[in-house]
Design an enzyme around this catalytic site. Structure first.
Site, PDB file in Angstrom:
ATOM      1  N   ASP A  18       0.858  -1.187   0.000  1.00 57.13           N
ATOM      2  CA  ASP A  18       0.000   0.000   0.000  1.00 57.13           C
ATOM      3  C   ASP A  18       0.898   1.243   0.000  1.00 57.13           C
ATOM      4  OD1 ASP A  18      -2.181   1.651   0.041  1.00 57.13           O
ATOM      5  OD2 ASP A  18      -3.174   0.674   1.713  1.00 57.13           O
ATOM      6  N   GLU A  26      -9.886   7.790   3.955  1.00 59.57           N
ATOM      7  CA  GLU A  26      -8.949   7.300   4.974  1.00 59.57           C
ATOM      8  C   GLU A  26      -8.627   8.338   6.043  1.00 59.57           C
ATOM      9  OE1 GLU A  26      -5.357   5.248   3.100  1.00 59.57           O
ATOM     10  OE2 GLU A  26      -6.300   6.418   1.525  1.00 59.57           O
TER      11      GLU A  26
HETATM   12  C1  BGC Z   1      -5.116   3.064   0.420  1.00 58.01           C
HETATM   13  C2  BGC Z   1      -5.426   2.037  -0.625  1.00 58.01           C
HETATM   14  C3  BGC Z   1      -5.350   2.659  -1.977  1.00 58.01           C
HETATM   15  C4  BGC Z   1      -4.012   3.310  -2.184  1.00 58.01           C
HETATM   16  C5  BGC Z   1      -3.865   3.988  -3.518  1.00 58.01           C
HETATM   17  C6  BGC Z   1      -3.863   3.819   0.125  1.00 58.01           C
HETATM   18  O1  BGC Z   1      -3.680   4.869   1.020  1.00 58.01           O
HETATM   19  O2  BGC Z   1      -5.022   2.443   1.683  1.00 58.01           O
HETATM   20  O3  BGC Z   1      -6.680   1.471  -0.385  1.00 58.01           O
HETATM   21  O4  BGC Z   1      -5.603   1.698  -2.960  1.00 58.01           O
HETATM   22  O5  BGC Z   1      -3.817   4.277  -1.184  1.00 58.01           O
HETATM   23  O6  BGC Z   1      -4.611   5.126  -3.600  1.00 58.01           O
HETATM   24  C1  BGC Z   2      -3.284   9.764  -2.156  1.00 59.93           C
HETATM   25  C2  BGC Z   2      -4.051   8.521  -1.947  1.00 59.93           C
HETATM   26  C3  BGC Z   2      -3.413   7.783  -0.884  1.00 59.93           C
HETATM   27  C4  BGC Z   2      -3.214   8.626   0.361  1.00 59.93           C
HETATM   28  C5  BGC Z   2      -2.486   7.898   1.410  1.00 59.93           C
HETATM   29  C6  BGC Z   2      -3.191  10.548  -0.876  1.00 59.93           C
HETATM   30  O1  BGC Z   2      -2.487  11.733  -1.052  1.00 59.93           O
HETATM   31  O2  BGC Z   2      -3.861  10.527  -3.114  1.00 59.93           O
HETATM   32  O3  BGC Z   2      -4.100   7.768  -3.110  1.00 59.93           O
HETATM   33  O4  BGC Z   2      -4.196   6.691  -0.607  1.00 59.93           O
HETATM   34  O5  BGC Z   2      -2.554   9.800   0.081  1.00 59.93           O
HETATM   35  O6  BGC Z   2      -1.738   8.717   2.242  1.00 59.93           O
END
Ligand code: BGC
Ligand code: BGC
Length: 834
Positions: free
Chosen positions: A315, A515
């Site tokens: 990830d 997230e």
């Molecule tokens: C997330 C994933 C995601 C990846 C790419 C991560 O932070 O946990 O679910 O696929 O970013 O965006």
């Molecule tokens: C990205 C996401 C990623 C996330 C995790 C974001 O800046 O765009 O894809 O999952 O950071 O930290």
């Protein structure tokens, strides 16, 4: 062939880091059979592997984000994959026209195929994206309900059709791979990613996972499998993402192996059997060990026991959380079993370091070969070798697929089927479409709120209706249905009206998040004064029947709102086809009911503001409604009055007037560093803003923040929208416990942000801290309180605060922050408003 290659990869089963080896039970995990299809591909893969240079091999094992790599870079760095992360887009413009995506993916694909290769065919690149509810980053795409709603639909066949439609919209843009499905079995819905989960029930997740995989990739064993119009799936996040303590994002899953296996891993074996060839490792830990470093779970269990012969992708920079690793250096994750590291911005140095470790033997050649073999197998089986030219999708194809009427019809069906009726007093629903209907609430005409996170950008929080061509808001759907039947529908966010309506539909719920930012301490929906609750109560007092349509990424404690509503519908995050709501709320003019409620809860609905708890043998305590609940038009939907006591135990309450940071961030707060390059979420021990104007390190005494003086930089905290007016008029303050390590060179301000902007203009909501910081003796701890009234230019500004703390300067400055809070004024040392 397969046996040989497995031997070559030497399933490294050294003592696992997770726990004492003798307490682990690999043979109790389901025994998967290795995939014949992947094994057969080795006849093609191995001769290529034999001819690849070490540089090419290490390149395959790294994935960069398009924000940090150009197609030209692939010439010098032959990477195996790129992704478009949550905020990445062609030309850095998330609202770019869809054709720009097609042009961009083609540019990367072409560049990869043009990399000079000796003795083997050019190796195609995988372009990945988070199409987790439709190809929702693209403007005009069909946006399906998030997984929490699909769970309530209890319709596996529908899930497969959604997968298929999503794949058509993804592949038409030249994208090969989606980071879906999420097969988390979420057990504490305070987790902000709960909506990415189908259910708390492992059985439902295990039923859906293979259907989604089959929809995205085509059915294994048929000619459909990975034929044009399909896209690779990746099952995520392995494993225990839904099991973390208190529902903390990236937290620790403190569960026994049997629970991890039977509940949290339930989706993997069926997904692999359905042809899943990529699994994403999880950010979380299992009993204190980060998954990215857990050789037992990744290698012994997933690749060994479950028979997974595809590749494991890491990830987003998650490898840096493994002890001893940084984002640019992490042999441990590769040794544990991660085959491709997601290194969005750190790929270049990671490539160099990994190459060094491969040369020195720190990463054995066999492990490198195993990883690359797995990646190449997927590329071969997907049919990506030799593609290009006239096989690439064209603009006409993209236009045909993106947001097509057929796909929107599936999404609208999914909306209808996902709605769960939690109350229907005196059978107030279905409504007569000839009525005079008032449509109120913040979410009534807000497609962004309908869609939630992972929509256009990462958090999905700044979208407007104009960003969703072809989509329908809930209001627009109702208006269309009512007008067609001869009734009237009036939109009024605050619920005011001129002519008294027959009924009010109030649409409200959670603002979009993804997230981290969606994590909550409690499940209490209404905060502060409970705007929606007041609206419902007011309408009731006016003698108007109220129908609540609640948008949320999870069940929440809404007892007061349930009491104040005649009918209550949990609508989750329905996506772009808001008409699906009207389909079910209204009967036909002739009195017949075209669509009954068929959605049933796939998560327990809590009786208090704390999450339900799971006991042995499937028992659940603390639920108001059990899974499977939901009324329909055949049953009575009456509810007795519900307790309005949230019952939050001491220590969990996050009252207005609380700490945002005290050695650690208190949920739901997150920290950001920003400069002209944009804003970066601080998720690691150290982080810098894009142009390095400001950087932070989590030190032993607090956050050590440094401004470099090269341009203006801001350190901020945000996480939830707050109305601070009451706190302000009660004398509340922002407090800061800090130590100056280097005095400011230029003006320093403390500010607040409302949504995207600073509240009340550049100076309206800021307070000048220059004098306070300059006069503070260096290296001495001090506490400062800034009354909120000094920050607002009148109360209106404080009604809608998104970031209650933002420290900005353009000059050099160094300080350590031990605590940031919002509370009633304590001391006499408060700053005075100028
Ligand atoms: C997330 C994933 C995601 C990846 C790419 C991560 O932070 O946990 O679910 O696929 O970013 O965006
Ligand atoms: C990205 C996401 C990623 C996330 C995790 C974001 O800046 O765009 O894809 O999952 O950071 O930290």
């Amino acid at each position: 062939m397969l046996a040989a290659s497995l031997a070559a990869c030497a399933l490294v089963t050294a003592p696992p880091a997770s726990a004492a080896a003798d307490s682990l039970h690999p043979n109790l995990w389901p025994q998967g059979s290795h995939s014949a299809r992947l094994a057969e591909s080795d006849a093609v893969v191995d001769p290529i592997l034999d001819r690849m240079t070490l540089e090419e091999k290490v390149g395959q094992m790294i994935q960069a984000d398009i924000a940090s790599i150009t197609p030209e870079d692939l010439r010098s760095y032959p990477l195996g994959s790129v992704l478009a992360g949550g905020n990445a887009a062609p030309g850095n413009d998330v609202r770019c026209p869809p054709i720009a995506w097609l042009q961009l993916t083609e540019a990367y694909h072409r560049a990869a195929l043009a990399v000079p290769a000796t003795g083997h065919p050019p190796i195609p690149l995988l372009f990945g994206i988070d199409a987790v509810h439709g190809n929702a980053k693209l403007i005009g795409a069909t946006i399906f309900p998030h997984n929490v709603g699909l769970g309530a639909a209890h319709d596996a066949e529908l899930v497969e059709r959604i997968g298929r439609a999503t794949a058509e919209e993804v592949s038409a843009a030249g994208i090969d791979w989606t980071f879906a499905p999420t097969v988390a079995v979420v057990r504490d819905v305070r987790w902000g990613r709960s909506y990415e989960s189908y259910s708390e029930s492992p059985a439902l997740v295990a039923q859906y996972a293979p259907q989604m995989v089959a929809g995205l990739q085509g059915r294994l064993g048929t000619a459909d499998f990975m034929s044009p119009g399909h896209t690779l799936s990746s099952v995520k996040h392995f494993v225990g993402d839904g099991a973390t303590l208190d529902g903390r994002d990236q937290g620790d899953a403190r569960v026994a192996e049997a629970e991890l296996r039977d509940l949290h891993a339930a989706g993997y074996a069926p997904a692999i059997e359905a042809g899943a060839m990529i699994v994403m490792a999880s950010y979380n830990s299992w009993n204190g060990v980060k998954l990215h470093g857990d050789r037992y779970l990744l290698t012994t269990i997933l690749k060994g026991r479950l028979g997974f012969d595809g590749f494991i992708v890491g990830d987003w920079n998650a490898h840096e959380q493994v002890p001893g690793c940084t984002k640019t250096d992490c042999a441990t994750a590769i040794l544990a079993g991660v085959d491709m590291l997601m290194a969005p911005d750190s790929w270049k140095e990671l490539y160099q370091n990994t190459l060094k470790e491969a040369r020195s033997g720190e990463i054995p050649q066999a492990r490198i070969d195993d990883a690359v073999r797995r990646i190449l197998r997927v590329k071969v089986v997907a049919g990506f070798f030799g593609r290009g030219g006239n096989q690439a999708p064209g603009e006409a194809q993209l236009q045909r697929q993106l947001g097509s009427p057929a796909h929107r019809a599936i999404a609208r069906e999914a909306v209808r089927k996902s709605l769960v009726l939690l109350k229907n007093e005196h059978a107030i629903l279905p409504l007569d479409p000839r009525a005079n209907v008032l449509i109120a609430g913040d979410a009534a005409d807000d497609i962004a709120m309908q869609s939630g996170g992972w929509t256009i950008d990462w958090q999905g929080a700044h979208n407007r209706n104009e960003d969703f061509p072809g989509a329908t808001s809930i209001y627009a759907g109702i208006e269309r249905a009512v007008r067609a039947a001869g009734g009237t529908a009036t939109l009024s966010r605050d619920g005011s009206f001129i002519k008294k309506p027959d009924v009010a539909i109030v649409v409200f719920g959670e603002k979009s998040y993804a997230e981290f930012e969606g994590d909550r301490e409690t499940l209490k929906f209404s905060s502060g004064e409970g705007k929606e609750l007041q609206l419902l109560r007011r309408l009731k007092r006016q003698g108007i029947a109220t129908i609540s349509v609640f948008l949320s990424g999870r069940p929440m404690w809404v007892n007061p709102e349930l009491n104040a509503s005649d009918a209550f519908v949990a609508a989750w995050l329905p996506g772009s086809e808001g008409e699906g709501i009207a389909d079910v709320l209204f009967r036909a003019v002739d009195g017949t009911v075209p669509f009954n409620f068929s959605g049933r809860l796939s998560f327990s609905w809590p009786a208090t503001a704390m999450p339900v708890t799971f006991g042995p043998a499937g028992t659940v305590s603390g639920a108001l409604f059990a899974t499977g609940s939901g009324f329909d038009y055949r049953s009575s939907g009456n509810l007795p009055p519900l307790s309005e006591e949230a019952r939050i135990p001491p220590g969990w309450q996050v009252p207005e007037g609380s700490l945002l940071y005290t050695g650690r961030l208190i949920a739901p707060w997150s920290m950001f560093v920003a400069d002209q390059g944009s804003q970066v979420h601080v998720t690691t021990e150290r982080q810098r803003s894009p142009h390095e104007a400001v950087g932070v390190v989590r030190g032993p005494e607090g956050i050590e923040a440094q401004w470099s003086g090269n341009q203006q930089g801001t350190l901020s905290i945000s996480g939830r929208e707050m109305d601070l007016r009451a706190l302000a008029s009660g004398g509340g303050a922002v407090s800061l416990r800090y130590r100056i390590d280097r005095a400011p060179e230029q003006r320093v301000t403390l500010g607040m942000r409302c949504g995207d902007t600073s509240c009340g203009g550049p100076d309206g909501a800021t307070f000048d801290l220059t004098a306070a910081f300059k006069s503070a003796p260096p290296h001495e701890w001090r506490t400062l309180e800034v009354p909120l009234v000094c920050l607002g230019t009148g109360h209106a500004d404080l009604a809608n605060i998104e970031a209650p703390f933002a420290l900005t300067t353009a000059g050099r400055l160094e300080l350590t922050i031990a605590e940031i809070g919002l509370h009633p004024l304590h001391s006499g040392t408060a700053a005075r408003c100028p």
